[in-house]
Design a protein around this motif. Structure first.
Motif, PDB file in Angstrom:
ATOM      1  N   PHE A   1      41.335  -7.032 -30.039  1.00 35.17           N
ATOM      2  CA  PHE A   1      40.066  -7.692 -30.369  1.00 35.17           C
ATOM      3  C   PHE A   1      40.056  -8.276 -31.783  1.00 35.17           C
ATOM      4  N   PRO A   2      40.562  -7.573 -32.800  1.00 29.65           N
ATOM      5  CA  PRO A   2      40.550  -8.177 -34.149  1.00 29.65           C
ATOM      6  C   PRO A   2      41.527  -9.345 -34.314  1.00 29.65           C
TER       7      PRO A   2
ATOM      8  N   PRO B   1      30.458 -12.392 -42.441  1.00 31.48           N
ATOM      9  CA  PRO B   1      29.031 -12.277 -42.090  1.00 31.48           C
ATOM     10  C   PRO B   1      28.507 -13.467 -41.295  1.00 31.48           C
ATOM     11  N   GLY B   2      29.079 -14.646 -41.526  1.00 30.66           N
ATOM     12  CA  GLY B   2      28.633 -15.836 -40.817  1.00 30.66           C
ATOM     13  C   GLY B   2      28.969 -15.813 -39.338  1.00 30.66           C
ATOM     14  N   ILE B   3      30.083 -15.167 -38.981  1.00 34.32           N
ATOM     15  CA  ILE B   3      30.486 -15.106 -37.569  1.00 34.32           C
ATOM     16  C   ILE B   3      30.176 -13.743 -36.948  1.00 34.32           C
ATOM     17  N   ARG B   4      29.478 -12.879 -37.689  1.00 33.89           N
ATOM     18  CA  ARG B   4      29.186 -11.531 -37.179  1.00 33.89           C
ATOM     19  C   ARG B   4      28.414 -11.539 -35.865  1.00 33.89           C
ATOM     20  N   PRO B   5      27.389 -12.403 -35.681  1.00 34.65           N
ATOM     21  CA  PRO B   5      26.706 -12.411 -34.377  1.00 34.65           C
ATOM     22  C   PRO B   5      27.648 -12.709 -33.207  1.00 34.65           C
ATOM     23  N   THR B   6      28.578 -13.640 -33.418  1.00 30.68           N
ATOM     24  CA  THR B   6      29.553 -13.953 -32.370  1.00 30.68           C
ATOM     25  C   THR B   6      30.464 -12.768 -32.110  1.00 30.68           C
ATOM     26  N   ILE B   7      30.903 -12.101 -33.179  1.00 28.41           N
ATOM     27  CA  ILE B   7      31.764 -10.922 -33.034  1.00 28.41           C
ATOM     28  C   ILE B   7      31.062  -9.841 -32.231  1.00 28.41           C
ATOM     29  N   VAL B   8      29.789  -9.598 -32.543  1.00 29.04           N
ATOM     30  CA  VAL B   8      29.033  -8.533 -31.872  1.00 29.04           C
ATOM     31  C   VAL B   8      28.889  -8.830 -30.385  1.00 29.04           C
TER      32      VAL B   8
ATOM     33  N   LEU C   1      30.758 -10.782 -28.410  1.00 27.43           N
ATOM     34  CA  LEU C   1      32.047 -10.678 -27.728  1.00 27.43           C
ATOM     35  C   LEU C   1      32.514  -9.232 -27.643  1.00 27.43           C
ATOM     36  N   LEU C   2      32.190  -8.434 -28.655  1.00 22.92           N
ATOM     37  CA  LEU C   2      32.541  -7.015 -28.618  1.00 22.92           C
ATOM     38  C   LEU C   2      31.777  -6.295 -27.513  1.00 22.92           C
TER      39      LEU C   2
ATOM     40  N   GLY D   1      31.871  -3.856 -22.256  1.00 17.47           N
ATOM     41  CA  GLY D   1      31.338  -3.837 -20.899  1.00 17.47           C
ATOM     42  C   GLY D   1      32.410  -3.973 -19.837  1.00 17.47           C
ATOM     43  N   ASN D   2      33.553  -4.543 -20.206  1.00 14.92           N
ATOM     44  CA  ASN D   2      34.667  -4.702 -19.257  1.00 14.92           C
ATOM     45  C   ASN D   2      35.757  -3.664 -19.471  1.00 14.92           C
TER      46      ASN D   2
END
Length: 302
Positions: free
Chosen positions: A90-91, A214-221, A223-224, A229-230
């Motif tokens: 994931f990272p 911090p700018g892409i944190r919402p996207t990271i959360v 997708l995480l 969930g999978n």
């Protein structure tokens, strides 16, 4: 103000609604219609009798599954492999996207992105052949090691080495494609933030840590949450094309188990029951991860 009805908007934007027809039909046929077949998990399904005429066995199929040691082994393998993919894989696209974003030479940046995307478009059958040619005991990599005076390394024959190879190949295939969403999210970051940070004497690492991440944190959360969930869902192609009989203790996962036990032996009730169990566990993980994310102050998927 006169309230306009739904037909007004359909007439006005009919082209947009027409574009929705194909994906809606796809969802109805391939996602919602198969739900009817879930009842097979609770029946002694006979292909000649059909779904409706097959007798009910209630939870006998589930009792058979939960009493099987092999089932718990494939569940463990699925969780371990997906867990390692989550921790290690994931990272990878996040780091890769940040590095690509920092490239100044535009042409090199575009070429790098193209090269990194290419493995995603390869079939796992082709990738399985590449893995066999590279990592088998007589493959190119082991031949090179022997030529340099070393001993062959069991990339595909030792269980632990196979897991490492499996994770590495998955990262190679998916990391480049995964950078697309993160690079798209980075384009939404205000350049004035970087300029202000640079004026304050911040270096590249500081700007990446305090502005880009911090700018892409919402996207990271988001997708995480989706990947958690999978956690019980695993594609069939990847383990099937890389596994072999020597590593089945770690390489046999839910998807290959359903194929081998449920489809090849025509035990469709068992295959459906395992799939239903898998879907329920994935739903629980998805709801739990989304709930925890909202409690921690992040935006969930709903």
């Amino acid at each position: 103000m006169v309230k306009k009805g739904i037909f007004y908007y359909i007439k006005r934007d009919y082209l947009l609604y027409l574009m929705l027809v194909i994906p809606v039909v796809y969802l109805l046929i391939f996602k919602y219609a198969p739900i009817y077949g879930i009842q097979i998990a609770f029946k002694d399904y006979n292909i000649f009798q059909g779904i409706n005429n097959s007798p009910w066995n209630h939870f006998a199929t589930f009792e058979h599954i939960f009493s099987s040691k092999q089932f718990y082994q494939v569940v463990r393998n699925t969780l371990v492999l997906n867990g390692l993919d989550l921790i290690v894989g994931f990272p990878a696209p996040i780091i890769l996207a940040i590095l690509i974003n920092e490239l100044v030479w535009t042409k090199f940046k575009k070429v790098s992105q193209t090269i990194l995307y290419l493995p995603h478009f390869l079939s796992w059958v082709i990738i399985g052949g590449i893995v066999a040619q590279l990592f088998s005991p007589t493959g190119m990599l082991n031949s090179l090691i022997v030529d340099m005076g070393g001993q062959t390394f069991p990339f595909l024959t030792d269980k632990y080495a196979w897991v490492a190879t499996y994770i590495f190949v998955g990262i190679w295939q998916n990391a480049g494609w995964g950078t697309i969403l993160y690079l798209a999210a980075m384009t939404g970051i205000d350049n004035q933030l970087y300029e202000a940070a640079e004026a304050d004497g911040a270096g590249r690492f500081r700007k990446m840590w305090h502005i880009t991440l911090p700018g892409i944190r919402p996207t990271i959360v988001i997708l995480l949450i989706l990947q958690i969930g999978n956690i019980m869902a695993i594609n069939f192609d990847r383990p099937f094309n890389i596994q072999n009989n020597l590593v089945m203790d770690f390489g046999d996962v839910i998807s290959t188990y359903v194929y081998r036990v449920g489809i090849q032996t025509a035990d469709f009730s068992l295959g459906t029951a395992v799939g239903l169990f898998q879907s329920v566990i994935c739903l629980i993980f998805l709801l739990s991860s989304n709930y925890i994310s909202r409690k921690l102050g992040e935006n969930g998927i709903w």
